[in-house]
Design an enzyme around this catalytic site. Structure first.
Site, PDB file in Angstrom:
ATOM      1  CD1 TRP A  13      -2.274  -1.921   0.275  1.00  0.00           C
ATOM      2  CD2 TRP A  13      -3.106  -1.041   2.157  1.00  0.00           C
ATOM      3  NE1 TRP A  13      -3.409  -2.619   0.585  1.00  0.00           N
ATOM      4  CE2 TRP A  13      -3.948  -2.098   1.741  1.00  0.00           C
ATOM      5  CE3 TRP A  13      -3.424  -0.349   3.305  1.00  0.00           C
ATOM      6  CZ2 TRP A  13      -5.094  -2.470   2.440  1.00  0.00           C
ATOM      7  CZ3 TRP A  13      -4.559  -0.716   4.012  1.00  0.00           C
ATOM      8  CH2 TRP A  13      -5.392  -1.764   3.581  1.00  0.00           C
ATOM      9  CG  HIS A  96       9.984  -0.964  -2.289  1.00  0.00           C
ATOM     10  ND1 HIS A  96      10.096   0.213  -2.997  1.00  0.00           N
ATOM     11  CD2 HIS A  96       8.969  -1.650  -2.870  1.00  0.00           C
ATOM     12  CE1 HIS A  96       9.193   0.239  -3.953  1.00  0.00           C
ATOM     13  NE2 HIS A  96       8.494  -0.887  -3.904  1.00  0.00           N
ATOM     14  N   GLY A 173       5.657   2.201 -10.683  1.00  0.00           N
ATOM     15  CA  GLY A 173       4.831   3.396 -10.707  1.00  0.00           C
ATOM     16  C   GLY A 173       4.953   4.227 -11.971  1.00  0.00           C
ATOM     17  CB  SER A 211       3.677  -1.002 -13.922  1.00  0.00           C
ATOM     18  OG  SER A 211       4.228   0.236 -13.516  1.00  0.00           O
ATOM     19  N   GLY A 232       1.739  -2.710  -6.314  1.00  0.00           N
ATOM     20  CA  GLY A 232       1.667  -1.370  -5.762  1.00  0.00           C
ATOM     21  C   GLY A 232       0.305  -0.746  -5.973  1.00  0.00           C
ATOM     22  N   GLY A 233       0.196   0.144  -6.959  1.00  0.00           N
ATOM     23  CA  GLY A 233      -1.031   0.907  -7.167  1.00  0.00           C
ATOM     24  C   GLY A 233      -2.281   0.069  -7.311  1.00  0.00           C
TER      25      GLY A 233
END
Length: 249
Positions: A13, A96, A173, A211, A232-233
């Site tokens: 998150w 990360h 991202g 991504s 991620g997103g």
């Protein structure tokens, strides 16, 4: 993905969320019922209690995005592995690229964080990956092998207990994604490096991050050495995260 390894999809998150937003997301994940992949979410520290409470009776695990190498003491702002274990954290992300870039984390510090997590029964998800400049310079192999080598050396016989996530920095991202062939080539390299250090390398789960979305997850996860994803997103939208979990089947 090997039929002998259970796929794993972990949501990162990052620095997103609020009690209200998290509530909706966690309830939607729980409502989906059994998933074909093991799933977990790594949430910001203030929301560990909320994740633990909401997911306690679900098959979805939870964890954190970082951990201190220190057990306790005068380390303002740090959170220890014992504290994460108090919340039932199953996983913790270490190394990360955003931690390496913005906080100056070295390969050895990442390895030390993985070690303290394992000592408290928490599975570290160790991230490795190259920048665009490094890829264009033909340094991908050297970079990821160097990053992983520090962890292998530090964990010794326990190396088989971690999860490794390959996240090309240039694909995080940005909307860019490594081709399935590019991702598989690095995953195969990492598994070979692990095989030289641990008899459990064939059972270890290697994740791809960068991504990952519902429309590209299936072809990525179909590769022989990719066992799921660090998301991620797309992990912030229940529908997308669940679709990625299903793609892992």
């Amino acid at each position: 993905m090997s039929e002998t390894r259970q796929p794993l999809v972990v949501g990162n998150w990052k620095m997103h969320g609020s009690h209200a937003v998290n509530e909706q997301l966690l309830e939607a994940l729980k409502a989906a019922g059994p998933l074909p992949a093991e799933a977990a979410v790594c949430v910001p520290f203030p929301y560990l209690a909320q994740a633990a409470e909401r997911l306690a009776r679900s098959p979805i695990g939870w964890g954190a995005q970082d951990v201190s190498v220190h057990a306790q003491g005068a380390y303002t702002g740090e959170v220890s592995a014992a504290m994460l274990a108090d919340f039932g954290s199953r996983y913790v992300i270490v190394g990360h690229s955003e931690r390496r870039q913005y906080h100056g984390e070295t390969d050895q510090l990442v390895a030390d964080k993985a070690k303290v997590a394992l000592a408290k029964g928490i599975t570290p998800i160790v991230c490795v990956g190259e920048t665009l400049a490094q890829r264009e310079a033909g340094e991908t192999e050297a970079v990821v092998k160097r990053q992983l080598s520090a962890v292998i050396h530090t964990l010794g016989p326990c190396v088989g207990e971690m999860v490794v996530a390959y996240e090309p920095v240039w694909a995080i991202g940005t909307g860019l994604t490594a081709t399935p062939e590019q991702a598989q080539a690095v995953h195969a390299l990492l598994r070979a490096q692990l095989a030289a250090a641990s008899p459990r390398a064939g059972q270890m789960r290697l994740l791809y991050g960068g991504s990952v979305k519902p429309d590209n997850a299936k072809v990525l996860f179909a590769q022989a050495d990719i066992d799921g994803g660090l998301i991620g997103g797309a992990a912030l939208k229940a529908e997308d995260f669940l679709a990625i979990c299903r793609a892992a089947a």
